[in-house]
Design an enzyme around this catalytic site. Sequence first.
Site, mmCIF file in Angstrom:
data_model
loop_
_atom_site.group_PDB
_atom_site.id
_atom_site.type_symbol
_atom_site.label_atom_id
_atom_site.label_comp_id
_atom_site.label_asym_id
_atom_site.label_seq_id
_atom_site.Cartn_x
_atom_site.Cartn_y
_atom_site.Cartn_z
ATOM 1 N N SER A 145 0.870 -1.173 0.000
ATOM 2 C CA SER A 145 0.000 0.000 0.000
ATOM 3 C C SER A 145 0.908 1.223 0.000
ATOM 4 C CB SER A 145 -0.840 0.020 1.284
ATOM 5 O OG SER A 145 -1.413 1.297 1.478
ATOM 6 N N TYR A 158 -1.191 -1.084 10.273
ATOM 7 C CA TYR A 158 -1.314 -1.319 8.823
ATOM 8 C C TYR A 158 -0.031 -0.905 8.099
ATOM 9 C CZ TYR A 158 -3.562 -1.146 4.189
ATOM 10 O OH TYR A 158 -3.901 -1.345 2.870
HETATM 11 P P1 NAP Z 1 -11.534 -5.764 0.838
HETATM 12 O O1 NAP Z 1 -12.472 -5.247 -0.194
HETATM 13 O O2 NAP Z 1 -11.811 -5.504 2.275
HETATM 14 O O3 NAP Z 1 -11.347 -7.359 0.606
HETATM 15 C C1 NAP Z 1 -10.479 -8.058 1.439
HETATM 16 C C2 NAP Z 1 -10.357 -9.488 0.953
HETATM 17 O O4 NAP Z 1 -9.405 -10.167 1.817
HETATM 18 C C3 NAP Z 1 -11.638 -10.278 1.027
HETATM 19 O O5 NAP Z 1 -11.636 -11.212 -0.026
HETATM 20 C C4 NAP Z 1 -11.524 -11.004 2.381
HETATM 21 O O6 NAP Z 1 -12.281 -12.208 2.447
HETATM 22 C C5 NAP Z 1 -10.031 -11.322 2.370
HETATM 23 N N1 NAP Z 1 -9.479 -11.566 3.704
HETATM 24 C C6 NAP Z 1 -9.442 -10.732 4.777
HETATM 25 N N2 NAP Z 1 -8.853 -11.334 5.820
HETATM 26 C C7 NAP Z 1 -8.503 -12.581 5.419
HETATM 27 C C8 NAP Z 1 -7.889 -13.688 6.041
HETATM 28 N N3 NAP Z 1 -7.476 -13.653 7.322
HETATM 29 N N4 NAP Z 1 -7.701 -14.830 5.320
HETATM 30 C C9 NAP Z 1 -8.119 -14.893 4.024
HETATM 31 N N5 NAP Z 1 -8.702 -13.875 3.373
HETATM 32 C C10 NAP Z 1 -8.898 -12.733 4.066
HETATM 33 O O7 NAP Z 1 -10.050 -5.204 0.584
HETATM 34 P P2 NAP Z 1 -9.399 -4.487 -0.708
HETATM 35 O O8 NAP Z 1 -9.631 -3.043 -0.588
HETATM 36 O O9 NAP Z 1 -9.800 -5.218 -1.937
HETATM 37 O O10 NAP Z 1 -7.856 -4.729 -0.372
HETATM 38 C C11 NAP Z 1 -7.132 -5.811 -0.919
HETATM 39 C C12 NAP Z 1 -5.646 -5.590 -0.601
HETATM 40 O O11 NAP Z 1 -5.211 -4.342 -1.143
HETATM 41 C C13 NAP Z 1 -5.332 -5.527 0.899
HETATM 42 O O12 NAP Z 1 -4.098 -6.154 1.163
HETATM 43 C C14 NAP Z 1 -5.228 -4.040 1.160
HETATM 44 O O13 NAP Z 1 -4.402 -3.753 2.280
HETATM 45 C C15 NAP Z 1 -4.612 -3.561 -0.139
HETATM 46 N N6 NAP Z 1 -4.837 -2.140 -0.395
HETATM 47 C C16 NAP Z 1 -6.091 -1.653 -0.594
HETATM 48 C C17 NAP Z 1 -6.273 -0.302 -0.841
HETATM 49 C C18 NAP Z 1 -7.619 0.313 -1.098
HETATM 50 O O14 NAP Z 1 -7.679 1.561 -1.261
HETATM 51 N N7 NAP Z 1 -8.695 -0.451 -1.161
HETATM 52 C C19 NAP Z 1 -5.161 0.563 -0.879
HETATM 53 C C20 NAP Z 1 -3.899 0.036 -0.659
HETATM 54 C C21 NAP Z 1 -3.759 -1.331 -0.427
HETATM 55 P P3 NAP Z 1 -13.879 -12.179 2.873
HETATM 56 O O15 NAP Z 1 -14.615 -11.674 1.656
HETATM 57 O O16 NAP Z 1 -14.193 -13.591 3.176
HETATM 58 O O17 NAP Z 1 -13.981 -11.243 4.033
#
Ligand code: NAP
Length: 254
Positions: A145, A158
Amino acid sequence: MSNTSLAGKVALVTGGSRGIGRAIVQKLASLGAKVAFVYASNQQSADELVEAEVAAGHEVFALKCDVAKKEEVDKVVEQVLEKWERVDILVNNAGIIRDGLVATMKPEQWQAVIDTNLTGVFNFCQACTRPMMSQRFGRVVNMSSVSADFSNPGQANYAASKAGIEGLTRCMATELAKRNITVNAVAPGFIETDMTVAVVNAAGEQIKKSIPMKRLGRPEDIAGAVAFLVGDDGSYITGQVLKVDGGLTLGGMG
Ligand code: NAP
């Protein structure tokens, strides 16, 4: 970005049921990879994605697994190897936030984020690099991130987990390069997903103004970068962090 075919490749994506992970599953499958993905608890989203992908003629299946639990991770990798006999691409995307100021952060908030975001990446890397080493081929992409080096109050857990991912990525890249395994990280900026819905609802317009491209990112923007790194066009890139943030971290004035 690359549109290299991934036909014949086997991919494993963590956190594939929603958000960025879902777009990565869709992208890799559309390029011809067989894709297994894991999710934590949201079976309905996982089932819907599998159903849609299979209907589109893609080979995709889902497994419930907590990335923080080594026994569950090892079992998932065994199941993928039993089914498809190899694992070429690993995308460590699963991640959570449990924000709070350091002064008042509960130990559980700290630990949950480190266990899922950092130890989860280590667990899958360890389980997948063994088969990748014997194949003498592998592509690993870890989801960091911009928070790894661009600080916001309330996100110490985080930010530490994501900075840890970047260190792990560089170290693994040096360990595995001679086996034709590349290890890179992608660092998204603000992407519209469930993770950011609260902050976007509260300050969406202000956030857009701070991004040189004047829009939030889409999950597909990140999936395209991942596809580039795991495809033929990315094959000489290793140990790098690719920021995909619309210019957010450039520090410009406008
Ligand atoms: P999200 O919409 O909250 O989705 C999270 C995903 O991770 C879901 O599929 C969830 O499964 C799964 N998950 C969470 N905890 C888990 C665990 N312990 N074991 C297995 N699966 C798990 O998140 P996102 O925004 O798509 O983010 C995805 C990645 O990108 C993350 O690493 C996040 O830190 C990174 N990121 C995101 C952003 C942003 O702006 N969105 C920015 C920078 C980095 P369930 O559906 O079963 O809950």
